[in-house]
Design an enzyme around this catalytic site. Structure first.
Site, mmCIF file in Angstrom:
data_model
loop_
_atom_site.group_PDB
_atom_site.id
_atom_site.type_symbol
_atom_site.label_atom_id
_atom_site.label_comp_id
_atom_site.label_asym_id
_atom_site.label_seq_id
_atom_site.Cartn_x
_atom_site.Cartn_y
_atom_site.Cartn_z
ATOM 1 N N ASP A 210 -24.861 81.437 33.430
ATOM 2 C CA ASP A 210 -25.589 82.520 34.077
ATOM 3 C C ASP A 210 -24.655 83.679 34.409
ATOM 4 O OD1 ASP A 210 -27.806 80.876 33.954
ATOM 5 O OD2 ASP A 210 -27.444 80.021 35.938
ATOM 6 N N LYS A 211 -25.219 84.656 35.056
ATOM 7 C CA LYS A 211 -24.471 85.851 35.434
ATOM 8 C C LYS A 211 -23.345 85.492 36.401
ATOM 9 C CE LYS A 211 -25.066 90.368 37.619
ATOM 10 N NZ LYS A 211 -26.034 91.312 38.246
#
Length: 612
Positions: A210-211
């Site tokens: 994810d980010k």
């Protein structure tokens, strides 16, 4: 002989229905018998292709029926010349039979031909090649085609500043895959025609992050041009320093790194002060006090946490801050008192309000500074660390992790995941702050699963609850679990144990990150660990996260009423006490029943002995 080989006339039409019945019944057996007898001499004779065979008598005599008179004369002459007429007739009959079968297709074949002819002829559409164009709109000449090979690319990256691993539809979104693919195309590892789309190269990743999430080791699979021995160095020169290619390795043609990956290892770095109990007089601390009065035996003793907060309080008082000021700041978290303070401030003059606000904010900053310094100097005890390790062990095995992700109901079978092993390291100090490393080895993971697992385990330790409470989160009750910060999460590496056996059998090297241990450790210390430590010391991310949980009262609507989207994390934690009491009562009832049933079972034996 002439009568036997005479040509049938129109007078024989009356017998035609009978002949057809016998023909359907015995034709196959007669032909197979003739073929076996006459096979050695079939090639010695030739006969017209227009002959038809009919069966006229019960003794299965075969009569060739010509369509022209010349063919009849040839056949009769052959029969009158010598004594080999039987063999000749049999042979020619067999020849004509086989040819008749070839020339007369079956009814089903004719129907298929008719259907095929009825269909309109649709020519194949010709797809014209559209060449690539440069910035000026001029076509780029097509490069000579080079051989591509299916490979596994082992890489590592720091996710800071990137919007996750996977490429997005929006080209303006910065992702890890986009930078890697562009660098490969520029270095010549991917042709210009395939550089516009990842699917053309069969691009796939082993694990998606994810980010803001980092990866010391990850794998992507695709078809590449690997003729250049310096291709790895060329790609690394085009990439930023926070993305590195460790190695490129040949694989089988059917290799898919996502499907062939047997398991994955994630690491989470957590400061040890995150396991301290809630701040005294906070919302969560007051809830714990209430439940301790109701069930004092449920919660474990946490004298270490009490002593630590008393030490912090003494440091604050020593700095010149009074107890009344501390109470006013602590009570400011209460919504009712916040409203009262706002009303009092509205009644006061603007100058006095500005002065009070400035003094209040300075006071808060001063207290937070002392608390942060105390957190940095905190060193975890062996008992608290052991408690955390036992809680993490509860995740091992196959469980339903529907509460540890988003959008997964309990009945969804994909929520069942297998955790192989969890390891909590010994504490280590970096720039004055003590940390622990948590490694989770699992077969597969869902969205936000690891971050929710860490947050839940930390809450159990902070509230001094028993380890068994974790097992209740695998049940059907929907619980809202907060996510731990993404800052401390990184992918250690994917594991290909099962597929490596297949690679070694095909004379390929196994996919193994151990040969890059030195480079990976240096990269982790410089681009991952240091950034995590620096960002935490600057932004106080973990302190802010757990401080928010301590003061959390739940979401409310416009009318001020609480919004319930499933059970709250704290409702479930404290309802656990009621469940424990119920189980204790049930156990007590069961034991009493068993004790009462024992003498009842012994009474018949005594009566029997008395009767005897």
């Amino acid at each position: 002989m002439g009568d036997k080989f005479s040509v049938p006339t129109n007078q024989s039409k009356e017998r035609q229905p009978i002949v057809k019945k016998k023909k359907k019944k015995k034709r196959t057996n007669i032909y197979s018998y003739i073929l076996i007898i006459s096979f050695p001499v079939i090639d010695q004779f030739q006969m017209s292709e227009s002959l038809n065979i009919q069966e006229l008598t019960d003794n299965s005599s075969i009569i060739p029926i010509p369509t022209e008179s010349t063919d009849v004369q040839d056949v009769t002459s052959v029969s009158n010349k010598d004594t080999t007429t039987t063999t000749t007739t049999t042979t020619t009959t067999t020849e004509s039979t086989t040819r008749v079968r070839k020339s007369s297709p079956s009814p089903s074949a004719n129907e298929n031909d008719k259907k095929r002819l009825k269909k309109e002829f649709q020519p194949r559409q010709k797809i014209e090649y559209t060449p690539l164009v440069d910035e000026n709109g001029q076509p780029i000449p097509k490069a000579p085609r080079k051989p591509k090979r299916k490979v596994a690319v082992m890489l590592g990256y720091c996710g800071t500043g990137y919007n996750g691993m996977q490429v997005q539809n929006d080209p303006n979104v910065k992702t890890i895959e986009k930078d890697i693919y562009d660098a490969m195309a520029t270095a010549g590892a991917i042709s210009a025609e395939n550089a516009v789309d990842l699917k053309k190269s069969g691009f796939q990743r082993a694990a998606r992050t994810d980010k803001g999430v980092h990866a010391a080791g990850n794998v992507i699979s695709l078809k590449m041009i690997i003729e250049d021995p310096e291709i790895i160095n060329k790609i690394n020169d085009l990439l930023p320093k926070q993305i590195r290619i460790w190695g490129i390795q040949r694989t089988t043609k059917g290799f898919d790194c996502r499907k062939c990956c047997s398991s994955r290892i994630y690491e989470y770095l957590l400061p040890t002060f995150s396991l301290l109990p809630p701040k005294p007089k906070s919302v969560l601390s007051e809830l714990v006090k209430e439940k301790k009065l109701e069930n004092p035996d449920l919660f474990e003793d946490d004298q270490e946490g009490i002593d630590w907060w008393e030490n912090v309080k003494s440091k604050i008082l020593a700095s010149g801050i009074t107890q009344e000021q501390i109470d006013s700041i602590t009570s400011s978290y209460d919504e009712q008192q916040q409203q009262q303070q706002q009303q009092q401030q509205q009644q006061a003059d603007e100058e006095e309000r500005d002065i009070s606000e400035l003094s209040f904010t300075k006071l808060i900053k001063q207290i937070k500074t002392i608390e942060n310094q105390s957190r940095r100097s905190y060193r975890i005890s062996s008992s608290r660390l052991q408690h955390f390790r036992e809680v993490m062990k509860q995740y091992e095995g196959t469980h339903n992790f529907h509460n540890f992700t988003v959008g997964k109901p309990f009945k969804d079978t994909s929520a069942n995941r297998f955790m192989i092993k969890t390891i909590v390291s010994d504490p280590f100090v970096i720039e004055g702050t003590e940390w622990i490393s948590i490694k989770i080895h699992g077969q597969s993971f869902m969205l936000h699963q690891i971050r929710k697992m860490i947050a839940m385990a930390a809450l159990v330790v902070r509230l001094s609850l028993p380890c068994g409470i974790i097992n209740n989160f695998f049940q059907s009750t929907k619980i809202n679990i907060p996510k731990a910060p993404a800052l401390g999460l990184l992918l250690e590496n994917p594991v290909f144990d099962g597929y490596n056996i297949k690679l070694t059998k095909s004379d390929y090297e196994p996919i193994d990150f151990t040969k890059f241990d030195k480079e990976m450790n240096e990269f982790k210390m410089k681009y991952i660990y240091d950034k995590i430590y620096a960002e935490e010391s600057k932004e106080n991310i973990f302190y802010g996260f757990f401080g928010y949980i301590d003061a959390y009262r739940g979401n409310k609507n416009e009318d001020g009423e609480p919004i319930q989207n499933g059970a709250s994390i704290f409702d479930f934690l404290f309802n656990y006490t009621e469940r424990v009491e119920n189980t204790k009562n049930k156990d007590a009832k069961n034991t009493s029943k068993t004790e009462e049933s024992k003498p009842e079972e012994s009474k018949p034996e005594e009566s029997k002995s008395e009767q005897s």
